[in-house]
Write an enzyme that holds these catalytic residues in place. Structure first.
Site, PDB file in Angstrom:
ATOM      1  CE  LYS A  87      -1.613  -2.332  -2.351  1.00  0.00           C
ATOM      2  NZ  LYS A  87      -0.976  -3.752  -2.208  1.00  0.00           N
ATOM      3  CB  SER A 168      -1.395  -4.546   1.581  1.00  0.00           C
ATOM      4  OG  SER A 168      -0.821  -4.718   0.028  1.00  0.00           O
ATOM      5  CB  SER A 192      -0.372  -7.910  -1.031  1.00  0.00           C
ATOM      6  OG  SER A 192      -0.149  -7.662   0.368  1.00  0.00           O
TER       7      SER A 192
END
Length: 505
Positions: A87, A168, A192
């Protein structure tokens, strides 16, 4: 000279890839090239998932070196030669910026690996690139669209392209689901990791805060942030988790993990692990969607058939009671932690404080704020120091309600190994006008307490994935992985995405 082999690699696990490399059937170079081709074809071209923000230009060279090392000395670990996506709020010294999805960090090139990248690299994993995410890990606006960032645009759900991937860690979830990598790393403050795993039909592990070092990760909250593995199988997630544990000299929260962490979590996986287990059902997370409830009811019945002692109901009674105090803590910690992080970035990043970012966003309104604002930034900026009584009271309230009177109380009252609940609702239509529409989620108790939460595919609603969450006490990852693995092996419900433009209803 080796020649590229036309071997279908969709849905192959880390264990399968490792076996093929060990037997000489495949090389890491071939595996990397396969994923690079697939990213170009599926992520960048049609259907354009937009989940991968940047490719590591050195990935093939790293793979070549690891192939030579394997031939000479054997593999370093179960991740030797395995391509992993990070990420893009996790730093690595590869020639890739760490943007957190924001144009403000477009020149944020790390001079030191994050603890996560360091552990992966030491294990022989290949950092294939960075995944797109909700900008600033979805802590900029209360009206945001999960998976949208000014640096990368909108991530799309591979099961139905007009549906949201949840945030996210949206890019990580989509990339794993669409077979653009062997596995990925996400981060979670509240939901997330587990939400994009649930919405994209994969396994997500949100570990106990402190089990994985957070140095080199763009922060929101030091009391709730953690990195965690996202994979297509529980075994793969367990391998990744064991690689990432350890004491991080730059993260004091990991000191407590030295008595609780393991370097090999696959040792706890048992296909008969549900037999005799005591699992409670937190019914107060049901009722948001009848189709989701039906999927979870079937999952609970499967557990009974596997010999589980199901205690129903076994509610987390404090659900919803700490929402306000959680928000208060996040605002305070975001300002403090982000300012501390920005102070460590290179001189190529001119924004050194949250106030600087607010001004930058406003000055670049058309590219950064076209669909939703930055009211969370502004609310955080208005907060004081961590010495404020309001912050200390809110944090104490969080821990009392989420831990002592929440998860711990429920586990103790019913003598449970774990609590289960629907992870969330089906993926909603992406809507830049109105923002997200979660439709129920069970992530907050584990997030606020800092306790582990593992989501596993449980079924589908009109073709959209639905996950079930296994929630436990601090450092109970071995137990949760055992239960999650046994459930996965008993159900085997995961289906690869079909990249439909929209659901055929």
């Amino acid at each position: 000279m080796w020649q590229k082999k036309e071997i279908p690699m969709e849905e192959w696990s880390i264990r399968q890839l490792q076996e093929m490399m060990s037997s000489g059937t495949m090389r890491a170079q071939e595996i990397v090239q396969f994923y690079l081709d697939r990213i170009q074809q599926i992520d960048q071209d049609s259907p354009s998932l937009n989940s991968v923000l940047a490719i590591n230009p050195e990935a093939l060279a790293i793979a070549e070196s690891l192939d030579a090392e394997r031939q000479a000395n054997g593999p370093r670990s179960a991740l030797h030669g395995i391509p992993i996506l990070l990420k893009d709020n996790i730093e690595s010294v590869d020639p890739l910026p760490t943007t957190a999805g924001s144009l403000a960090l477009a020149q944020n090139f790390a001079v030191q690996d994050s603890f996560v990248a360091e552990r992966l690299r030491a294990a022989g994993a290949i950092i294939l690139g960075k995944t797109n995410l909700s900008e600033w890990a979805n802590f900029r606006s209360s009206r945001s669209s999960s998976g949208w960032s000014s640096a990368g645009g909108q991530v799309r759900n591979p099961y139905a392209l007009d549906r949201n991937p949840c945030g996210s860690s949206s890019g990580s979830g989509v990339a794993v689901a669409a077979n653009l990598c062997a596995a990925a790393i996400g981060t979670e403050t509240d939901g997330s990791i587990v939400c994009p795993s649930h919405a994209n039909g994969i396994v997500g592990v949100k570990p106990t805060v402190g089990l994985i070092g957070r140095s080199g990760i763009v922060p929101i909250s030091h009391s709730q942030d953690t990195a965690g593995p996202m994979a297509r199988t529980v075994w793969d997630a367990a391998v990744l988790l064991g690689t990432l544990t350890g004491t991080d000299p730059r993260d004091p929260a990991t000191a407590a993990s030295s008595r609780h962490s393991h370097t090999d979590y696959t040792q706890f996986l048992d296909k008969d692990g549900l037999k005799g287990a005591r699992i409670g059902v937190s019914r107060n997370f049901f009722g948001h969607n009848p189709y989701v409830d039906a999927v979870i009811e079937k999952a609970i019945e499967t557990m009974r058939q596997q010999g589980t002692i199901v205690i129903d109901p076994a509610n987390i009674e404090t659900k919803g009671q700490f929402n306000d105090s959680e928000f208060e803590v996040l605002l305070y910690e975001f300002k403090h932690d982000l300012n501390a992080y920005l102070a460590t970035t290179p001189d190529t990043v001119p924004q050194r404080t949250l106030a600087d970012l607010i001004a930058f966003n406003q000055a670049n309104f058309e590219t950064i704020l076209p669909y939703f604002g930055q009211e969370l930034f502004e609310a955080a900026q208005a907060k004081g120091e961590l010495s404020d009584e309001a912050y200390r009271e809110a944090l104490a309230n969080n821990h009392r309600l989420a831990r002592d009177e929440g998860i711990d109380a429920t586990l103790k009252a019913h003598q449970l190994d774990a609590i289960v609940a629907p992870t969330g609702g089906p993926a909603w239509l992406t809507d830049w006008v109105n923002g997200d529409n979660y439709g129920g989620a069970s992530s907050s108790p584990a997030a606020v307490s800092g306790y582990p939460n593992i989501t596993v595919p449980a079924g589908y609603v009109f073709g959209l994935p639905v996950g079930i969450s296994f929630i436990g006490g601090a450092w109970q990852e071995p137990t949760l992985l055992r239960l999650a693995y046994a459930f996965e092996q008993a159900t085997q419900v995961r289906q690869p995405p079909q990249f439909l433009p929209s659901l055929n209803l």
